[in-house]
Design a protein around this motif. Structure first.
Motif, PDB file in Angstrom:
ATOM      1  N   ASP A 103       2.447  11.823  -7.515  1.00  0.00           N
ATOM      2  CA  ASP A 103       3.504  11.649  -8.512  1.00  0.00           C
ATOM      3  C   ASP A 103       4.280  10.361  -8.211  1.00  0.00           C
ATOM      4  O   ASP A 103       4.902  10.232  -7.153  1.00  0.00           O
ATOM      5  N   HIS A 104       4.252   9.423  -9.149  1.00  0.00           N
ATOM      6  CA  HIS A 104       4.884   8.121  -8.948  1.00  0.00           C
ATOM      7  C   HIS A 104       6.384   8.265  -8.681  1.00  0.00           C
ATOM      8  O   HIS A 104       6.930   7.619  -7.766  1.00  0.00           O
ATOM      9  N   LEU A 105       7.075   9.102  -9.465  1.00  0.00           N
ATOM     10  CA  LEU A 105       8.519   9.260  -9.288  1.00  0.00           C
ATOM     11  C   LEU A 105       8.848   9.894  -7.944  1.00  0.00           C
ATOM     12  O   LEU A 105       9.830   9.526  -7.296  1.00  0.00           O
ATOM     13  N   LEU A 106       8.030  10.858  -7.525  1.00  0.00           N
ATOM     14  CA  LEU A 106       8.243  11.468  -6.214  1.00  0.00           C
ATOM     15  C   LEU A 106       8.041  10.439  -5.104  1.00  0.00           C
ATOM     16  O   LEU A 106       8.800  10.406  -4.134  1.00  0.00           O
ATOM     17  N   ALA A 107       7.018   9.597  -5.237  1.00  0.00           N
ATOM     18  CA  ALA A 107       6.772   8.567  -4.230  1.00  0.00           C
ATOM     19  C   ALA A 107       7.973   7.634  -4.099  1.00  0.00           C
ATOM     20  O   ALA A 107       8.400   7.301  -2.981  1.00  0.00           O
ATOM     21  N   LEU A 108       8.534   7.217  -5.231  1.00  0.00           N
ATOM     22  CA  LEU A 108       9.697   6.333  -5.200  1.00  0.00           C
ATOM     23  C   LEU A 108      10.909   7.031  -4.600  1.00  0.00           C
ATOM     24  O   LEU A 108      11.621   6.457  -3.762  1.00  0.00           O
ATOM     25  N   ALA A 109      11.137   8.281  -5.003  1.00  0.00           N
ATOM     26  CA  ALA A 109      12.291   9.029  -4.488  1.00  0.00           C
ATOM     27  C   ALA A 109      12.162   9.264  -2.985  1.00  0.00           C
ATOM     28  O   ALA A 109      13.129   9.109  -2.233  1.00  0.00           O
ATOM     29  N   LEU A 110      10.966   9.637  -2.554  1.00  0.00           N
ATOM     30  CA  LEU A 110      10.748   9.916  -1.137  1.00  0.00           C
ATOM     31  C   LEU A 110      10.961   8.666  -0.286  1.00  0.00           C
ATOM     32  O   LEU A 110      11.647   8.712   0.746  1.00  0.00           O
ATOM     33  N   THR A 111      10.387   7.558  -0.724  1.00  0.00           N
ATOM     34  CA  THR A 111      10.525   6.332   0.072  1.00  0.00           C
ATOM     35  C   THR A 111      11.963   5.813   0.058  1.00  0.00           C
ATOM     36  O   THR A 111      12.456   5.323   1.075  1.00  0.00           O
ATOM     37  N   HIS A 124       1.841   2.201   0.297  1.00  0.00           N
ATOM     38  CA  HIS A 124       0.788   1.432  -0.354  1.00  0.00           C
ATOM     39  C   HIS A 124       0.497   2.074  -1.707  1.00  0.00           C
ATOM     40  O   HIS A 124       0.145   3.252  -1.775  1.00  0.00           O
ATOM     41  N   PRO A 125       0.639   1.303  -2.794  1.00  0.00           N
ATOM     42  CA  PRO A 125       0.474   1.885  -4.130  1.00  0.00           C
ATOM     43  C   PRO A 125      -0.981   2.215  -4.444  1.00  0.00           C
ATOM     44  O   PRO A 125      -1.898   1.712  -3.785  1.00  0.00           O
ATOM     45  N   GLU A 134      -0.593  -5.012   2.381  1.00  0.00           N
ATOM     46  CA  GLU A 134       0.238  -5.589   3.432  1.00  0.00           C
ATOM     47  C   GLU A 134       0.020  -4.830   4.735  1.00  0.00           C
ATOM     48  O   GLU A 134      -0.070  -3.606   4.732  1.00  0.00           O
ATOM     49  N   PRO A 135      -0.062  -5.524   5.861  1.00  0.00           N
ATOM     50  CA  PRO A 135      -0.160  -4.818   7.154  1.00  0.00           C
ATOM     51  C   PRO A 135       1.060  -3.928   7.351  1.00  0.00           C
ATOM     52  O   PRO A 135       2.192  -4.330   7.054  1.00  0.00           O
ATOM     53  N   GLY A 136       0.820  -2.717   7.838  1.00  0.00           N
ATOM     54  CA  GLY A 136       1.938  -1.794   7.997  1.00  0.00           C
ATOM     55  C   GLY A 136       1.991  -1.129   9.352  1.00  0.00           C
ATOM     56  O   GLY A 136       2.741  -0.184   9.563  1.00  0.00           O
ATOM     57  N   SER A 137       1.189  -1.592  10.297  1.00  0.00           N
ATOM     58  CA  SER A 137       1.049  -0.903  11.578  1.00  0.00           C
ATOM     59  C   SER A 137       2.349  -0.884  12.379  1.00  0.00           C
ATOM     60  O   SER A 137       3.017  -1.908  12.544  1.00  0.00           O
ATOM     61  N   VAL A 138       2.689   0.321  12.863  1.00  0.00           N
ATOM     62  CA  VAL A 138       3.852   0.519  13.728  1.00  0.00           C
ATOM     63  C   VAL A 138       3.395   1.332  14.934  1.00  0.00           C
ATOM     64  O   VAL A 138       2.714   2.344  14.787  1.00  0.00           O
ATOM     65  N   ARG A 173     -11.563  12.000  -4.886  1.00  0.00           N
ATOM     66  CA  ARG A 173     -11.253  10.846  -5.739  1.00  0.00           C
ATOM     67  C   ARG A 173      -9.805  10.889  -6.218  1.00  0.00           C
ATOM     68  O   ARG A 173      -9.163   9.846  -6.380  1.00  0.00           O
ATOM     69  N   ALA A 174      -9.294  12.098  -6.437  1.00  0.00           N
ATOM     70  CA  ALA A 174      -7.893  12.225  -6.850  1.00  0.00           C
ATOM     71  C   ALA A 174      -6.962  11.739  -5.740  1.00  0.00           C
ATOM     72  O   ALA A 174      -5.933  11.106  -6.004  1.00  0.00           O
ATOM     73  N   VAL A 175      -7.310  12.000  -4.493  1.00  0.00           N
ATOM     74  CA  VAL A 175      -6.492  11.540  -3.372  1.00  0.00           C
ATOM     75  C   VAL A 175      -6.568  10.016  -3.239  1.00  0.00           C
ATOM     76  O   VAL A 175      -5.555   9.357  -2.975  1.00  0.00           O
ATOM     77  N   ILE A 176      -7.741   9.464  -3.434  1.00  0.00           N
ATOM     78  CA  ILE A 176      -7.902   8.008  -3.327  1.00  0.00           C
ATOM     79  C   ILE A 176      -6.992   7.286  -4.313  1.00  0.00           C
ATOM     80  O   ILE A 176      -6.474   6.204  -4.028  1.00  0.00           O
ATOM     81  N   ASP A 177      -6.737   7.898  -5.444  1.00  0.00           N
ATOM     82  CA  ASP A 177      -5.950   7.263  -6.505  1.00  0.00           C
ATOM     83  C   ASP A 177      -4.470   7.644  -6.408  1.00  0.00           C
ATOM     84  O   ASP A 177      -3.828   7.954  -7.408  1.00  0.00           O
ATOM     85  N   THR A 178      -3.915   7.662  -5.193  1.00  0.00           N
ATOM     86  CA  THR A 178      -2.513   8.036  -5.001  1.00  0.00           C
ATOM     87  C   THR A 178      -1.801   7.009  -4.126  1.00  0.00           C
ATOM     88  O   THR A 178      -2.408   6.102  -3.569  1.00  0.00           O
TER      89      THR A 178
END
Length: 201
Positions: A103-111, A124-125, A134-138, A173-178
Motif C-alpha cells: 500500500d503506497h499510502l501505508l509505505a509513506l506513513a510508515l517511513t 526503495h519504491p 540508491e545504496p542503503g547499507s547500514v 510477483r506481488a511482493v516484487i512489485d512493492t
C-alpha cells in the motif's frame, strides 16, 4: 524406535501441511497473514529456510512483528538491539526490521513516522531496477571491529524469489512489485523505539 519413527512422521506431516499452506497463498496479503501465523506459532515452517519457528532472539519481538504483518508490513528480517560480549569481544546489535509494503499510502506513513521518531529509514519504491537503487547499507551487527551484518540495500527479484522459495508465483510477483522498507534504530542496543512503533501499525 517406534516413538522416534512416530515423531518423525508427525514432523514430516507438519512440514508438508505448512508447505502446502504457503503454496496456497496467492497474494501479498496472504503471505503477510501467513507470516503473522508463523510468528505466533500456528505454522512451523517458513519458506526462507526456517523450519523450527523463529530464532530464539526473535521471541520477545513476536507481538510487534505479527502486528506489523497484519497491518500490511510483510517482514522478512529483524533483530533486537543488543550489547553483549562474545568470546571476549564486544558484540553489538542495532534493532532493525525489513520487509515489504504494498500500500503506497501505508509505505509513506510508515517511513514518515519512523523518520520522525528518529529511526534510520531505507525505502526503495516498486519497479525500481536494482542497478538504479540508491545504496542503503547500514551496519547492524558488529563483533569487535568486524561488521557481521548490514541491511537496507535494495533486493533484486532473484533474492525475493529465494525468500519465498516454493511459494506460488502469483504471490511472489506481488511482493516484487512493492516498496522495500528497512527501519533501523541508530542507537546500539536499544529496543524501546522501533518495536512500540510497529505495535501501532
Amino acid at each position: 524406535m517406534t516413538g522416534v519413527l512416530k515423531r518423525y512422521r508427525q514432523e514430516a506431516a507438519c512440514q508438508l501441511h505448512d508447505a502446502r499452506t504457503w503454496y496456497a497463498a496467492r497474494s501479498f496479503d496472504d503471505l503477510a497473514a501467513l507470516t503473522a501465523d508463523w510468528l505466533k506459532g500456528d505454522l512451523v515452517r517458513h519458506p526462507n529456510g526456517h523450519h523450527t519457528g523463529p530464532d530464539p532472539e526473535t521471541l520477545p519481538l513476536l507481538g510487534a512483528l505479527a502486528a506489523a504483518n497484519r497491518g500490511g508490513f510483510l517482514t522478512d528480517g529483524s533483530q533486537p538491539g543488543e550489547l553483549e560480549t562474545f568470546l571476549g569481544r564486544p558484540w553489538r546489535q542495532r534493532a532493525f526490521v525489513s520487509g515489504f509494503v504494498a500500500d503506497h499510502l501505508l509505505a509513506l506513513a510508515l517511513t514518515e513516522q519512523a523518520a520522525a521518531a528518529g529511526l534510520l529509514v531505507r525505502a526503495h519504491p516498486p519497479r525500481i531496477r536494482h542497478k538504479d537503487a540508491e545504496p542503503g547499507s547500514v551496519d547492524v551487527t558488529t563483533c569487535g571491529d568486524r561488521v557481521n551484518t548490514d541491511c537496507g540495500d535494495h533486493l533484486p527479484p532473484r533474492e525475493i524469489w529465494r525468500i519465498f522459495l516454493c511459494c506460488h508465483p502469483h504471490a511472489v510477483r506481488a511482493v516484487i512489485d512493492t516498496w522495500q522498507i528497512t527501519l533501523i534504530d541508530p542507537q546500539w542496543g536499544r529496543n524501546t523505539l522501533l518495536w512500540p512503533l510497529l505495535n501501532r501499525l
